[in-house]
Scaffold this active site. Structure first.
Site, PDB file in Angstrom:
ATOM      1  N   LYS A 107      10.726  13.842   5.419  1.00  0.00           N
ATOM      2  CA  LYS A 107      11.064  13.167   4.155  1.00  0.00           C
ATOM      3  C   LYS A 107       9.854  13.257   3.245  1.00  0.00           C
ATOM      4  O   LYS A 107       8.719  13.317   3.710  1.00  0.00           O
ATOM      5  CB  LYS A 107      11.382  11.685   4.421  1.00  0.00           C
ATOM      6  N   GLY A 220      25.989   0.879  -5.660  1.00  0.00           N
ATOM      7  CA  GLY A 220      25.221   2.066  -6.080  1.00  0.00           C
ATOM      8  C   GLY A 220      26.182   3.053  -6.713  1.00  0.00           C
ATOM      9  O   GLY A 220      27.256   3.332  -6.157  1.00  0.00           O
ATOM     10  N   TYR A 221      25.825   3.572  -7.889  1.00  0.00           N
ATOM     11  CA  TYR A 221      26.725   4.514  -8.549  1.00  0.00           C
ATOM     12  C   TYR A 221      25.978   5.777  -8.942  1.00  0.00           C
ATOM     13  O   TYR A 221      26.145   6.332 -10.021  1.00  0.00           O
ATOM     14  CB  TYR A 221      27.394   3.855  -9.769  1.00  0.00           C
ATOM     15  N   GLY A 222      25.115   6.235  -8.022  1.00  0.00           N
ATOM     16  CA  GLY A 222      24.426   7.510  -8.219  1.00  0.00           C
ATOM     17  C   GLY A 222      25.221   8.609  -7.558  1.00  0.00           C
ATOM     18  O   GLY A 222      26.447   8.496  -7.389  1.00  0.00           O
ATOM     19  N   ASN A 223      24.555   9.652  -7.141  1.00  0.00           N
ATOM     20  CA  ASN A 223      25.245  10.806  -6.539  1.00  0.00           C
ATOM     21  C   ASN A 223      26.202  10.370  -5.426  1.00  0.00           C
ATOM     22  O   ASN A 223      27.393  10.691  -5.448  1.00  0.00           O
ATOM     23  CB  ASN A 223      24.187  11.797  -6.020  1.00  0.00           C
ATOM     24  N   GLY A 225      27.202   7.179  -4.370  1.00  0.00           N
ATOM     25  CA  GLY A 225      28.152   6.112  -4.676  1.00  0.00           C
ATOM     26  C   GLY A 225      29.313   6.578  -5.534  1.00  0.00           C
ATOM     27  O   GLY A 225      30.486   6.360  -5.198  1.00  0.00           O
TER      28      GLY A 225
END
Ligand code: NAD
Length: 418
Positions: A107, A220-223, A225
């Protein structure tokens, strides 16, 4: 990290210990796996648009490569710590093993707030970071990918930087690239597609139902979500709540996630979407629903709120959203939790497909990618579910047993040098 939150690396070590004890792994292998093989800290001096110089701190942590080259995303976040990156690298080792893709775990991260930076500043920071970690990455050594607040564009800059220094295009150095630049069909949605397959399998096992009509809340509403909301909606589920860093929305009747995404693109948040009421992120987690999908950051479901969760199934889109104490409470409450190292492994699986395509200079059709992904996720889900039934344990412990067991088997057979 908030004061009362468990240290993510301590959590990762605890998970390893649990799996090692269940599997009766030799103490030397357990000891070997406790530490990342390499943890690099780098300074990333960047000239801002106003001519000021900021010297950012970045990390690249490589946990274990017994089963293949290191693989893992790069995160840009103001709160990221080296211990979080070490924990996420270890999780990647188990995740690749659970899905049986031939990679180890890594990571990377930069402590920064990309929301307050211009595109030019982010590009300069990304390229300098790529340069500073160049010695330890490589197409057969360590292959980065996107994570929180990094995307296809970030990967294109990293690919370009690496290629410039090697005098030729080397697309196989990163995955998650734009489709027209050696990216894979289906990669953008892959993590979410994996989440959706896991939700479908879990609903089948726990509720004897398919996804049609199930009530779903997404944090979460990114990639991850937003794509999960879109795919679950397309499969017939009702999306009743969603949130981002600015707050959340709720509608008992459900809403169209694509329209919410368009609203977020215009206003930079899901909040204020017409026909919905506003709720807090904490409120979203406690909503009565069939499936809860945490798809933002770590440590969202912890001891104080685990008792208040009202979902029948939790599918972890995010990495590390549930603390070990919460895991126990949820298991006792018979809430089926599909853990991150299985639920969100669709991303690394299609990253593996992208890498294979790059190495062969091939481009597979989307249906082929999606079908291969479905086969891998369903097989892994069943493998983990069967272990959990056999050993009467939660799905996380079962997934760790599968992942840690495979890595231990590789180390045992390779032996310890010298
Ligand atoms: P992203 O940057 O695209 O989106 C993150 C979202 O989380 C944003 O909508 C942001 O507003 C929201 N958010 C931030 N803080 C929040 C808070 N306190 N409460 C609610 N929402 C908040 O990131 P992503 O790629 O979607 O990753 C999300 C999670 O999924 C991370 O844990 C990541 O490690 C994990 N993950 C991502 C992938 C991938 O392929 N992108 C693969 C595996 C796991």
């Amino acid at each position: 990290m908030a004061e009362n939150e468990p240290d993510p690396y301590d959590v990762a070590l605890q998970q390893l210990k649990t799996a090692a004890e269940m599997l009766k792994i030799e103490p030397w292998i357990h000891e070997f796996l406790k530490k990342p093989q390499k943890a690099l800290t780098v300074a990333i001096p960047v000239r801002l648009d106003n001519d000021e110089l900021v010297n950012f701190t970045g990390f690249r942590v490589q946990h274990n490569n017994a089963r293949g080259p290191y693989k893992g995303g790069i995160r840009y976040h103001p709160d990221v710590t080296v211990n979080e990156v070490k924990a996420l690298a270890m999780l990647m080792t188990w995740k690749c093993a659970v899905l049986d893709v031939p990679f180890g775990g890594a990571k990377g991260a930069i402590i920064c707030n990309p929301k307050n930076m211009s595109e030019g500043e982010i590009e300069r920071m990304t390229r300098r970071y790529g340069y500073t970690i160049m010695d330890i990455i490589g197409p057969h050594k360590d292959i980065p990918a996107p994570d929180v607040y990094t995307n296809q564009q970030t990967m294109a800059w990293l690919m370009d930087t690496y290629s410039i220094f090697h005098g030729q295009p080397i697309p196989e150095i990163v995955t998650g690239k734009p489709v027209f630049l050696y990216g894979s069909e289906g990669r953008e949605e892959a993590t979410s597609r994996g989440v959706m397959f896991c939700a479908r399998e879990a609903a089948n096992k726990a509720l004897n139902l398919d996804l049609k009509g199930l009530r779903v809340a997404v944090q979460g509403y990114g990639n991850v979500g937003w794509n999960t909301a879109k795919l679950m909606h397309a499969a017939g589920s009702k999306i009743i709540a969603a949130s981002d860093s600015k707050g959340g929305i709720y509608s008992d009747n459900g809403f169209d996630p694509v329209k919410v995404y368009e609203h977020k693109m215009k206003t930079r948040s899901v909040v204020g979407f017409s026909g919905t009421e506003e709720i807090s992120n904490e409120g979203l987690l406690e909503l009565e629903c069939d499936i809860l999908i945490p798809a933002a950051l770590g440590n969202q479901i912890t001891k104080p709120n685990a008792d208040k969760i009202n979902a029948k199934i939790i599918v972890e889109g995010a990495n590390g959203p549930t603390s070990p104490e919460a895991d126990k409470i949820l298991y006792e409450r018979k809430i089926l939790l599909v853990p991150d190292i299985l639920a969100n492994a669709g991303g690394v699986t299609v990253s593996y497909f992208e890498w294979v395509q790059n190495l062969c200079r091939e481009h597979w059709p989307e249906e082929e990618v999606n079908k291969k992904l479905e086969n891998k996720i369903v097989k892994s889900f069943n493998g983990v579910y069967n272990i959990s039934q056999k050993h009467k344990c939660d799905m996380r412990t079962a997934a760790l047993m599968l992942g840690v067991g495979r890595v231990a088997e590789a180390i045992r057979t390779l032996g310890l040098w010298p």
